[in-house]
Design a protein around this motif. Sequence first.
Motif, PDB file in Angstrom:
ATOM      1  N   GLN A  23      -7.864   2.881  -4.493  1.00 15.32           N
ATOM      2  CA  GLN A  23      -8.207   3.196  -5.884  1.00 15.32           C
ATOM      3  C   GLN A  23      -6.998   3.722  -6.648  1.00 15.32           C
ATOM      4  O   GLN A  23      -6.807   3.405  -7.825  1.00 15.32           O
ATOM      5  N   ILE A  24      -6.185   4.531  -5.969  1.00 18.18           N
ATOM      6  CA  ILE A  24      -4.986   5.064  -6.623  1.00 18.18           C
ATOM      7  C   ILE A  24      -4.044   3.935  -7.025  1.00 18.18           C
ATOM      8  O   ILE A  24      -3.534   3.902  -8.153  1.00 18.18           O
ATOM      9  N   VAL A  25      -3.808   3.013  -6.112  1.00 18.20           N
ATOM     10  CA  VAL A  25      -2.913   1.894  -6.413  1.00 18.20           C
ATOM     11  C   VAL A  25      -3.498   1.029  -7.530  1.00 18.20           C
ATOM     12  O   VAL A  25      -2.782   0.613  -8.457  1.00 18.20           O
ATOM     13  N   ALA A  26      -4.795   0.781  -7.465  1.00 21.01           N
ATOM     14  CA  ALA A  26      -5.429  -0.073  -8.473  1.00 21.01           C
ATOM     15  C   ALA A  26      -5.388   0.554  -9.863  1.00 21.01           C
ATOM     16  O   ALA A  26      -5.349  -0.161 -10.872  1.00 21.01           O
ATOM     17  N   HIS A  27      -5.384   1.887  -9.920  1.00 21.49           N
ATOM     18  CA  HIS A  27      -5.432   2.588 -11.209  1.00 21.49           C
ATOM     19  C   HIS A  27      -4.142   3.364 -11.466  1.00 21.49           C
ATOM     20  O   HIS A  27      -4.163   4.407 -12.125  1.00 21.49           O
ATOM     21  N   HIS A  28      -3.021   2.834 -10.993  1.00 20.60           N
ATOM     22  CA  HIS A  28      -1.776   3.595 -11.089  1.00 20.60           C
ATOM     23  C   HIS A  28      -1.362   3.876 -12.532  1.00 20.60           C
ATOM     24  O   HIS A  28      -0.673   4.865 -12.796  1.00 20.60           O
ATOM     25  N   ASP A  29      -1.802   3.050 -13.468  1.00 17.55           N
ATOM     26  CA  ASP A  29      -1.435   3.299 -14.867  1.00 17.55           C
ATOM     27  C   ASP A  29      -2.117   4.538 -15.439  1.00 17.55           C
ATOM     28  O   ASP A  29      -1.694   5.046 -16.490  1.00 17.55           O
ATOM     29  N   ASP A  30      -3.156   5.026 -14.760  1.00 21.49           N
ATOM     30  CA  ASP A  30      -3.905   6.185 -15.255  1.00 21.49           C
ATOM     31  C   ASP A  30      -3.480   7.491 -14.594  1.00 21.49           C
ATOM     32  O   ASP A  30      -4.061   8.543 -14.875  1.00 21.49           O
ATOM     33  N   ILE A  31      -2.493   7.424 -13.707  1.00 23.21           N
ATOM     34  CA  ILE A  31      -2.037   8.598 -12.956  1.00 23.21           C
ATOM     35  C   ILE A  31      -0.523   8.687 -13.118  1.00 23.21           C
ATOM     36  O   ILE A  31       0.192   7.722 -12.850  1.00 23.21           O
ATOM     37  N   ASP A  32      -0.027   9.849 -13.546  1.00 16.96           N
ATOM     38  CA  ASP A  32       1.403   9.971 -13.845  1.00 16.96           C
ATOM     39  C   ASP A  32       2.259  10.180 -12.602  1.00 16.96           C
ATOM     40  O   ASP A  32       3.416   9.760 -12.564  1.00 16.96           O
ATOM     41  N   TRP A  33       1.722  10.867 -11.598  1.00 17.64           N
ATOM     42  CA  TRP A  33       2.506  11.166 -10.395  1.00 17.64           C
ATOM     43  C   TRP A  33       1.561  11.532  -9.269  1.00 17.64           C
ATOM     44  O   TRP A  33       0.363  11.765  -9.499  1.00 17.64           O
ATOM     45  N   LEU A  34       2.086  11.569  -8.045  1.00 14.80           N
ATOM     46  CA  LEU A  34       1.279  11.904  -6.877  1.00 14.80           C
ATOM     47  C   LEU A  34       1.913  13.045  -6.096  1.00 14.80           C
ATOM     48  O   LEU A  34       3.134  13.132  -5.970  1.00 14.80           O
ATOM     49  N   ASP A  49       6.452   4.592   6.283  1.00 18.24           N
ATOM     50  CA  ASP A  49       7.528   4.056   5.449  1.00 18.24           C
ATOM     51  C   ASP A  49       6.992   3.028   4.458  1.00 18.24           C
ATOM     52  O   ASP A  49       7.406   2.993   3.294  1.00 18.24           O
ATOM     53  N   ARG A  50       6.065   2.184   4.918  1.00 15.80           N
ATOM     54  CA  ARG A  50       5.478   1.190   4.005  1.00 15.80           C
ATOM     55  C   ARG A  50       4.688   1.875   2.900  1.00 15.80           C
ATOM     56  O   ARG A  50       4.774   1.496   1.730  1.00 15.80           O
ATOM     57  N   THR A  51       3.898   2.885   3.282  1.00 15.68           N
ATOM     58  CA  THR A  51       3.094   3.596   2.288  1.00 15.68           C
ATOM     59  C   THR A  51       3.987   4.293   1.275  1.00 15.68           C
ATOM     60  O   THR A  51       3.758   4.201   0.060  1.00 15.68           O
ATOM     61  N   LEU A  52       5.008   4.991   1.764  1.00 21.56           N
ATOM     62  CA  LEU A  52       5.915   5.689   0.851  1.00 21.56           C
ATOM     63  C   LEU A  52       6.640   4.706  -0.057  1.00 21.56           C
ATOM     64  O   LEU A  52       6.813   4.964  -1.254  1.00 21.56           O
ATOM     65  N   GLY A  53       7.070   3.585   0.508  1.00 22.65           N
ATOM     66  CA  GLY A  53       7.752   2.588  -0.307  1.00 22.65           C
ATOM     67  C   GLY A  53       6.860   2.046  -1.406  1.00 22.65           C
ATOM     68  O   GLY A  53       7.289   1.891  -2.558  1.00 22.65           O
ATOM     69  N   GLU A  54       5.611   1.768  -1.044  1.00 23.58           N
ATOM     70  CA  GLU A  54       4.655   1.263  -2.035  1.00 23.58           C
ATOM     71  C   GLU A  54       4.400   2.294  -3.123  1.00 23.58           C
ATOM     72  O   GLU A  54       4.444   1.981  -4.326  1.00 23.58           O
ATOM     73  N   LEU A  55       4.145   3.539  -2.722  1.00 26.98           N
ATOM     74  CA  LEU A  55       3.820   4.574  -3.702  1.00 26.98           C
ATOM     75  C   LEU A  55       5.016   4.915  -4.576  1.00 26.98           C
ATOM     76  O   LEU A  55       4.864   5.168  -5.775  1.00 26.98           O
ATOM     77  N   ARG A  56       6.197   4.910  -3.980  1.00 32.18           N
ATOM     78  CA  ARG A  56       7.381   5.255  -4.762  1.00 32.18           C
ATOM     79  C   ARG A  56       7.652   4.220  -5.853  1.00 32.18           C
ATOM     80  O   ARG A  56       8.225   4.541  -6.899  1.00 32.18           O
ATOM     81  N   GLU A  57       7.254   2.981  -5.613  1.00 36.02           N
ATOM     82  CA  GLU A  57       7.415   1.952  -6.641  1.00 36.02           C
ATOM     83  C   GLU A  57       6.531   2.223  -7.853  1.00 36.02           C
ATOM     84  O   GLU A  57       6.827   1.776  -8.963  1.00 36.02           O
ATOM     85  N   LEU A  58       5.446   2.969  -7.635  1.00 35.19           N
ATOM     86  CA  LEU A  58       4.445   3.158  -8.685  1.00 35.19           C
ATOM     87  C   LEU A  58       4.461   4.549  -9.312  1.00 35.19           C
ATOM     88  O   LEU A  58       4.045   4.705 -10.467  1.00 35.19           O
ATOM     89  N   PHE A  59       4.907   5.565  -8.550  1.00 34.73           N
ATOM     90  CA  PHE A  59       4.760   6.951  -9.000  1.00 34.73           C
ATOM     91  C   PHE A  59       5.978   7.794  -8.636  1.00 34.73           C
ATOM     92  O   PHE A  59       6.590   7.571  -7.590  1.00 34.73           O
TER      93      PHE A  59
END
Length: 278
Positions: A23-34, A49-59
């Motif tokens: 849900q966080i990834v799907a709604h990343h435009d509605d969340i400024d940071w994690l 590492d995969r999770t951090l890489g994915e999240l860092r691209e978005l937040f």
Amino acid sequence: MRSLSAVPALGAGLGFRTELHDQIVAHHDDIDWLELITEHFLLGGQRDDRTLGELRELFPLVPHGIEMSIGSPGEVDPDYLDALARLVKAIDAPYFSDHLCFTRAGGVSLGSLTPLPRSTALARELAGKAQRVQEAVGVPFILENITYHVDLQTGMSEAEFIAEFFEHCDCGLLLDVTNLHTNAVNHGFDPQHFLDLIPMERVVQVHLAGGIEEPGVLLDSHSTAVPEPAWRLFDDVLRRVPLKAGMIERDQDFPEDFGELLTEVGRVRAAMRAPVRA
């Protein structure tokens, strides 16, 4: 090293939990940071590492620790600090946080955030330790106020202890307004007086969460919507200090409708963007 004044304004965030990943990834435009639980990512590995890489691209990402145990005797485990510094560097975190408490005694994990026996000497000792931790990691260190069910009655209030601590280090404060509300109700003090005593200019970030009420006591369970008294304290903080970051914590009993959490994140954002009212 970046000073507190140079910490970027992050906006309205959410605590990352694995159960909320999709849900966080799907709604990343509605969340400024994690905010990430530090210990969940210290060991590394391909999955992390995969999770951090994915999240860092978005937040923007900020690690929030629960096991540093700054209040335990002796220095913080150097291996822990090395791993923390690597994590901070890997995600380019603007700062990192943990709690002003202890979680281990005699080398044994207590399994909870435990309040300190407050004194001037201990506040100054821990301030020096926090300063050394900050220098070792290389970005600002901010420390959070916790809830406590037993007040040790040392003759020094929590607010006085926090003020003394920050008098002797240049770290920042993560002010959990739900913890403040919970302690104020459980121990019968005025939260506004607490805010009067602590160094508000050190507040970098605010936590908001929801708890539960049992007979005669509030519990900080992070399992429900943020209560209105905590929102009012959040507004009080915003009237006192320009805030870099605010965020919603939810650790269990996640709502079926992720929109409920997004609504709370949106309320944080709206409050932070609103004109300051006297």
